[in-house]
Design a protein around this motif. Structure first.
Motif, mmCIF file in Angstrom:
data_model
loop_
_atom_site.group_PDB
_atom_site.id
_atom_site.type_symbol
_atom_site.label_atom_id
_atom_site.label_comp_id
_atom_site.label_asym_id
_atom_site.label_seq_id
_atom_site.Cartn_x
_atom_site.Cartn_y
_atom_site.Cartn_z
ATOM 1 N N ALA A 117 0.822 -1.210 0.000
ATOM 2 C CA ALA A 117 0.000 0.000 0.000
ATOM 3 C C ALA A 117 0.857 1.261 0.000
ATOM 4 O O ALA A 117 1.906 1.324 0.652
ATOM 5 N N ALA A 118 0.428 2.266 -0.758
ATOM 6 C CA ALA A 118 1.086 3.580 -0.720
ATOM 7 C C ALA A 118 0.928 4.157 0.684
ATOM 8 O O ALA A 118 -0.121 4.025 1.312
ATOM 9 N N ARG A 119 1.977 4.802 1.181
ATOM 10 C CA ARG A 119 1.949 5.413 2.502
ATOM 11 C C ARG A 119 1.579 6.879 2.379
ATOM 12 O O ARG A 119 1.621 7.474 1.296
ATOM 13 N N THR A 120 1.239 7.482 3.512
ATOM 14 C CA THR A 120 0.786 8.874 3.458
ATOM 15 C C THR A 120 1.858 9.795 2.901
ATOM 16 O O THR A 120 1.541 10.786 2.228
ATOM 17 N N GLU A 121 3.128 9.466 3.142
ATOM 18 C CA GLU A 121 4.195 10.320 2.598
ATOM 19 C C GLU A 121 4.234 10.279 1.070
ATOM 20 O O GLU A 121 4.723 11.229 0.428
ATOM 21 N N ASP A 122 3.729 9.190 0.486
ATOM 22 C CA ASP A 122 3.675 9.097 -0.978
ATOM 23 C C ASP A 122 2.658 10.061 -1.580
ATOM 24 O O ASP A 122 2.686 10.332 -2.786
ATOM 25 N N TYR A 123 1.753 10.577 -0.731
ATOM 26 C CA TYR A 123 0.684 11.447 -1.209
ATOM 27 C C TYR A 123 0.963 12.936 -0.967
ATOM 28 O O TYR A 123 0.174 13.779 -1.391
ATOM 29 N N ARG A 124 2.050 13.268 -0.293
ATOM 30 C CA ARG A 124 2.268 14.659 0.130
ATOM 31 C C ARG A 124 2.226 15.646 -1.029
ATOM 32 O O ARG A 124 1.713 16.758 -0.899
#
Length: 431
Positions: free
Chosen positions: A374-381
């Motif tokens: 799963a993509a982590r929240t840092e990947d969405y910044r």
């Protein structure tokens, strides 16, 4: 295997081997199991998007007509046993335990061989073949391709009919980074003399499939040329359309699955049912098709999780899937306030998916969940702005929506099917 829990622990433990394309291990297991794959009447269903929905609708039609219909699908949404089912009902825990024990004996002896031990998917595929051949024989089995086609574990089957739903840019690390390369992998399920039904639209992809079909002397039935579905309106739970082919004209059919793209998937299912009726003497009546389509369900495909407030789950896990979702949202909820909760795998084209969702969402929340890829929240910044928020706690976000939502609000939970599965299993996060 002593019990179901032990069986699942062993099966899931094989995830450590990763994805292992190739058929050598499957060939070995089939030989040791007395070739169950040769005993089945099967339809092989591949493609980038639409495999699951097409499988569900064809299964529903065949079940309505009185045929005992097996399915092998992936991934599961609420229960592992869903992967292998009869007439839509998952097989029992005891059967899973039996099958796992049967395959483990063979898997253990493969560990010291040059081909190595089987992957999780190969084990489950072998379980399905053995189950439908020897444990619970059925009238027909629908096998959904796991990844690609040419080297997929299911490709040891010799079906009576092959289906390639669509082609899209997905799983590039395994299938290639051009539409032609991906189409070539998908076309790998085409067998000599076995007809193919497809709804592939891109000329370059269709050319690859047509070439493979011609080389294999396999009749090719194309959506838009040999059969078609014309959308005529939406119902509360699905879509209405007129179907036409060389075999039949069926006006005013209705799907039990919502989304404009389901007209195409339903048309493939009807075409497949007509083919089985015409060439394999499957007694399928007009009402079987009508009622089968209307009764078809498939979890995680524009599925209503809550009526009030309105919450819908849709496993749009690639750019093509998101495009279909965006189109459906615009068609069904043109005057609603749209909130989207999105979580995807880190190897997916996040930029293209999120940009499309921004076109339709009044509020877009990006999140992560407990899954290795799963993509982590840092990947969405980098996507964060005044309309896009990152949330560490999607449960709180859902509950907050529930507390504020009015009749004008719709929450769309989308992205990875594994995320949808997590949401559905943990129903306590719902309103």
């Amino acid at each position: 295997m002593n019990n179901y829990e032990e069986a699942l622990e062993w099966i899931h433990g094989r995830l450590r081997t990763g994805i292992k394309p190739g058929l050598a291990r499957m060939d070995y297991m089939m030989e040791r199991l007395n070739h169950p794959e040769r005993r089945l009447k099967a339809v092989h269903i591949g493609g980038t998007n639409g495999k699951g929905s097409t499988t569900a609708m064809l299964r529903s039609i065949l079940t309505e007509a009185g045929f005992e219909t097996g399915t092998f699908t992936s991934p599961y949404i609420e229960q592992f046993n869903e992967r292998i089912s009869v007439n839509g009902a998952p097989i029992s825990d005891e059967e899973i335990t039996l099958l796992a024990g049967k395959i483990k004996t063979i898997a253990d002896e493969m560990e010291d061989m040059e081909i190595g031990g089987p992957s999780e998917f190969e084990i489950i595929t072998a379980m399905a073949f053995y189950y439908f051949a020897f444990v619970h024989p059925v009238d027909i089995v629908l096998f959904e391709v796991g990844l690609g086609g040419r080297l997929d574990s299911t490709n040891i089957v010799h079906p009576v009919l092959s289906i390639i739903t669509t082609i899209g840019m997905d799983h590039l690390q395994f299938l290639g980074d051009t539409i032609e390369e991906i189409a070539s992998e998908k076309a790998g399920i085409i067998k000599n003399g076995i007809p193919v039904i497809t709804a592939v639209e891109q000329p370059e992809a269709l050319a690859v499939i047509a070439k493979k079909a011609k080389e294999s002397r396999a009749a090719l039935y194309q959506y838009g040329r040999d059969f078609t579905g014309v959308w005529t309106g939406s119902t509360q739970k699905g879509e209405q359309f007129d179907f036409t082919s060389a075999y039949s004209a069926r006006p005013s059919l209705q799907t039990g699955l919502a989304g404009l793209h389901q007209v195409q998937n339903a048309s493939i299912a009807v075409m497949a049912a007509d083919f089985l009726r015409m060439y394999y003497s499957f007694l399928i009546e007009e009402d079987d098709i009508k009622n089968g389509l209307k009764k078809a369900t498939w979890p995680g495909r524009f599925e209503t999780l809550s009526e009030s407030p309105l919450i819908i789950a849709d496993g749009a896990h690639n750019e093509e899937g998101v495009a279909a979702l965006v189109k459906t949202i615009g068609q069904r909820f043109p005057d609603k306030r749209i909130t989207v909760l999105f979580a995807a795998m880190k190897d997916k084209p996040l930029d293209g998916m999120i940009e499309q969702l921004k076109q339709v969402a009044d509020h877009l929340f990006l999140t992560s969940f407990d899954f290795p890829r799963a993509a982590r929240t840092e990947d969405y910044r980098k996507f964060e702005d005044y309309t896009v928020q990152i949330t560490e706690n999607y449960q709180f976000m859902i509950q907050s929506y529930c507390g504020k939502a009015t009749d004008q609000d719709v929450l769309i939970i989308t992205g990875s099917l594994y995320f949808i599965s997590t949401i559905k299993i943990n129903r306590k996060v719902m309103c």
